[in-house]
Design an enzyme around this catalytic site. Structure first.
Site, PDB file in Angstrom:
ATOM      1  N   CYS A 158      -9.654  14.118  28.330  1.00  0.00           N
ATOM      2  CA  CYS A 158      -9.518  14.273  26.882  1.00  0.00           C
ATOM      3  C   CYS A 158     -10.882  14.675  26.347  1.00  0.00           C
ATOM      4  O   CYS A 158     -11.869  13.948  26.524  1.00  0.00           O
ATOM      5  CB  CYS A 158      -9.086  12.926  26.287  1.00  0.00           C
ATOM      6  SG  CYS A 158      -9.042  12.906  24.489  1.00  0.00           S
ATOM      7  N   ASN A 159     -10.959  15.843  25.719  1.00  0.00           N
ATOM      8  CA  ASN A 159     -12.240  16.322  25.188  1.00  0.00           C
ATOM      9  C   ASN A 159     -12.751  15.389  24.090  1.00  0.00           C
ATOM     10  O   ASN A 159     -13.953  15.142  23.981  1.00  0.00           O
ATOM     11  CB  ASN A 159     -12.072  17.727  24.599  1.00  0.00           C
ATOM     12  CG  ASN A 159     -11.756  18.767  25.655  1.00  0.00           C
ATOM     13  OD1 ASN A 159     -12.637  19.439  26.151  1.00  0.00           O
ATOM     14  ND2 ASN A 159     -10.490  18.893  26.025  1.00  0.00           N
ATOM     15  N   THR A 160     -11.825  14.885  23.274  1.00  0.00           N
ATOM     16  CA  THR A 160     -12.212  14.035  22.144  1.00  0.00           C
ATOM     17  C   THR A 160     -12.822  12.732  22.645  1.00  0.00           C
ATOM     18  O   THR A 160     -13.907  12.325  22.213  1.00  0.00           O
ATOM     19  CB  THR A 160     -10.969  13.743  21.264  1.00  0.00           C
ATOM     20  OG1 THR A 160     -10.301  14.971  20.992  1.00  0.00           O
ATOM     21  CG2 THR A 160     -11.346  13.073  19.976  1.00  0.00           C
TER      22      THR A 160
ATOM     23  N   ASP B  25      -5.799   9.949  28.739  1.00  0.00           N
ATOM     24  CA  ASP B  25      -5.786  10.833  27.570  1.00  0.00           C
ATOM     25  C   ASP B  25      -5.061  10.103  26.445  1.00  0.00           C
ATOM     26  O   ASP B  25      -4.443   9.060  26.666  1.00  0.00           O
ATOM     27  CB  ASP B  25      -5.078  12.164  27.891  1.00  0.00           C
ATOM     28  CG  ASP B  25      -5.021  13.091  26.686  1.00  0.00           C
ATOM     29  OD1 ASP B  25      -6.069  13.307  26.057  1.00  0.00           O
ATOM     30  OD2 ASP B  25      -3.925  13.559  26.340  1.00  0.00           O
TER      31      ASP B  25
ATOM     32  N   TYR C 129      -6.072  11.087  18.783  1.00  0.00           N
ATOM     33  CA  TYR C 129      -7.464  10.627  18.710  1.00  0.00           C
ATOM     34  C   TYR C 129      -8.282  11.551  17.796  1.00  0.00           C
ATOM     35  O   TYR C 129      -9.260  11.137  17.195  1.00  0.00           O
ATOM     36  CB  TYR C 129      -8.136  10.678  20.090  1.00  0.00           C
ATOM     37  CG  TYR C 129      -7.723   9.652  21.114  1.00  0.00           C
ATOM     38  CD1 TYR C 129      -6.788   8.652  20.835  1.00  0.00           C
ATOM     39  CD2 TYR C 129      -8.296   9.668  22.395  1.00  0.00           C
ATOM     40  CE1 TYR C 129      -6.430   7.712  21.803  1.00  0.00           C
ATOM     41  CE2 TYR C 129      -7.957   8.731  23.355  1.00  0.00           C
ATOM     42  CZ  TYR C 129      -7.023   7.765  23.065  1.00  0.00           C
ATOM     43  OH  TYR C 129      -6.693   6.848  24.021  1.00  0.00           O
TER      44      TYR C 129
ATOM     45  N   CYS D 284      -8.945  21.262  24.018  1.00  0.00           N
ATOM     46  CA  CYS D 284      -8.198  20.002  23.943  1.00  0.00           C
ATOM     47  C   CYS D 284      -7.189  20.076  25.078  1.00  0.00           C
ATOM     48  O   CYS D 284      -6.567  21.130  25.287  1.00  0.00           O
ATOM     49  CB  CYS D 284      -7.489  19.885  22.597  1.00  0.00           C
ATOM     50  SG  CYS D 284      -6.196  18.615  22.531  1.00  0.00           S
ATOM     51  N   THR D 285      -7.050  18.987  25.822  1.00  0.00           N
ATOM     52  CA  THR D 285      -6.217  19.055  27.027  1.00  0.00           C
ATOM     53  C   THR D 285      -4.717  19.187  26.728  1.00  0.00           C
ATOM     54  O   THR D 285      -3.932  19.465  27.632  1.00  0.00           O
ATOM     55  CB  THR D 285      -6.460  17.820  27.912  1.00  0.00           C
ATOM     56  OG1 THR D 285      -6.239  16.630  27.139  1.00  0.00           O
ATOM     57  CG2 THR D 285      -7.884  17.820  28.441  1.00  0.00           C
TER      58      THR D 285
HETATM   59  N1  DGL Z   1      -6.017  15.704  24.361  1.00  0.00           N
HETATM   60  C1  DGL Z   1      -7.115  15.344  23.520  1.00  0.00           C
HETATM   61  C2  DGL Z   1      -8.325  16.246  23.725  1.00  0.00           C
HETATM   62  O1  DGL Z   1      -8.492  16.827  24.777  1.00  0.00           O
HETATM   63  C3  DGL Z   1      -6.932  14.947  22.093  1.00  0.00           C
HETATM   64  C4  DGL Z   1      -5.645  15.040  21.387  1.00  0.00           C
HETATM   65  C5  DGL Z   1      -5.608  14.062  20.236  1.00  0.00           C
HETATM   66  O2  DGL Z   1      -5.225  12.913  20.505  1.00  0.00           O
HETATM   67  O3  DGL Z   1      -5.987  14.387  19.101  1.00  0.00           O
HETATM   68  O4  DGL Z   1      -9.153  16.372  22.850  1.00  0.00           O
END
Ligand code: DGL
Length: 256
Positions: free
Chosen positions: A76-78, A13, A45, A187-188
């Site tokens: 990480c969804n992103t 992540d 991210y 978002c995780t």
């Molecule tokens: N934890 C990440 C997600 O699930 C992104 C957080 C980030 O770095 O902006 O999207």
């Protein structure tokens, strides 16, 4: 050379967010070795471009493959929307599991639910998210709620803090007097602040995240590849930041 089955499952992540997925993975596969790779140096991210997130994720995977891993969970969804499809094409032999906002379970909350989907600006801009919502649009209304800066506040580790509560009250202000059935934590990082979200909504909405579903899918893929391990489970946490506090914060969030 170590037996492939004994190699760790890498969980990556942009920082401490994926720890919320790691917790579910450990529950689902307690005998595995996990290598948690938090990329706090490159966080966040979610406000970067797709190309930047792809490049970062690809480089991180290359570094992890040098160490030796048997599977990758992109917690990480992103990074999932920006990179997973391409990484799978580039690494056909490695089981790679991603995460997506829990829109499907949210669509089943009730008849025609109205749902807020919290996620990073990049996740919500991506084609993958648009396709996901299109698939369930006939079952309910899914309102995207970009949360720039929220992951950064969580990275500081103060997940009970007033700063986060103020951010959330401001974010949700236009919706408090509307009918809302559920909130998807897309978002995780956000499951770490589930209690505050529940509190600011006075426990009136269902809160869903994709952690458990991702862990279930990861187990299914590991079993299918004949890579499920039996032995004593183990967790190693590494972080790309030079700030040693990031490991401490990760452990605090994992074991709280
Ligand atoms: N934890 C990440 C997600 O699930 C992104 C957080 C980030 O770095 O902006 O999207």
């Amino acid at each position: 050379m170590e037996n492939r089955i004994d190699l760790p499952i890498a969980v990556i992540d942009s920082g401490v967010g994926g720890i919320s997925v790691l917790r579910e993975l450990i529950k689902m596969m307690p005998e595995e070795r996990f290598l948690y790779f938090g990329d706090s140096k490159n966080a966040p991210y979610g406000t970067k471009s797709r190309a930047e997130v792809l490049e970062i994720t690809r480089n991180n995977l290359t570094a992890l493959q040098k160490r030796g891993i048997k599977a990758l969970v992109v917690a990480c969804n992103t990074a999932t929307s920006a990179a997973v499809r391409i990484l799978r094409e580039e690494n056909p032999k490695l089981p790679i599991v991603g995460i997506e906002p829990a829109v499907k379970p949210a669509s089943e909350l009730c008849e025609s639910p109205r749902v807020l989907v919290m996620a990073t600006p990049l996740t919500l801009k991506e084609e993958k998210f648009k396709n996901l919502v299109d698939r369930f649009a006939h079952k309910g209304e899914f309102i995207p709620l970009p949360c720039p800066g929220l992951a950064d506040l969580i990275e500081k580790g103060d997940v009970e803090g007033e700063e986060i509560e103020a951010y959330l009250k401001n974010l949700f202000a236009p919706y408090f007097d509307q009918h809302i059935d559920g909130i998807v934590l897309g978002c995780t990082h956000y499951p770490h602040i589930r209690e505050i979200i529940d509190r600011v909504w006075c426990g009136k909405v269902a809160i869903l995240d994709g952690g458990e579903g991702t862990a279930r899918e990861a187990r299914r893929r590991i079993v299918a590849a004949d890579l499920l391990r039996h032995g004593e489970g183990e967790v190693e946490i590494v972080n790309t930041s030079s700030d040693e506090k990031m490991i401490e914060i990760s452990k605090k969030l994992l074991y709280r």
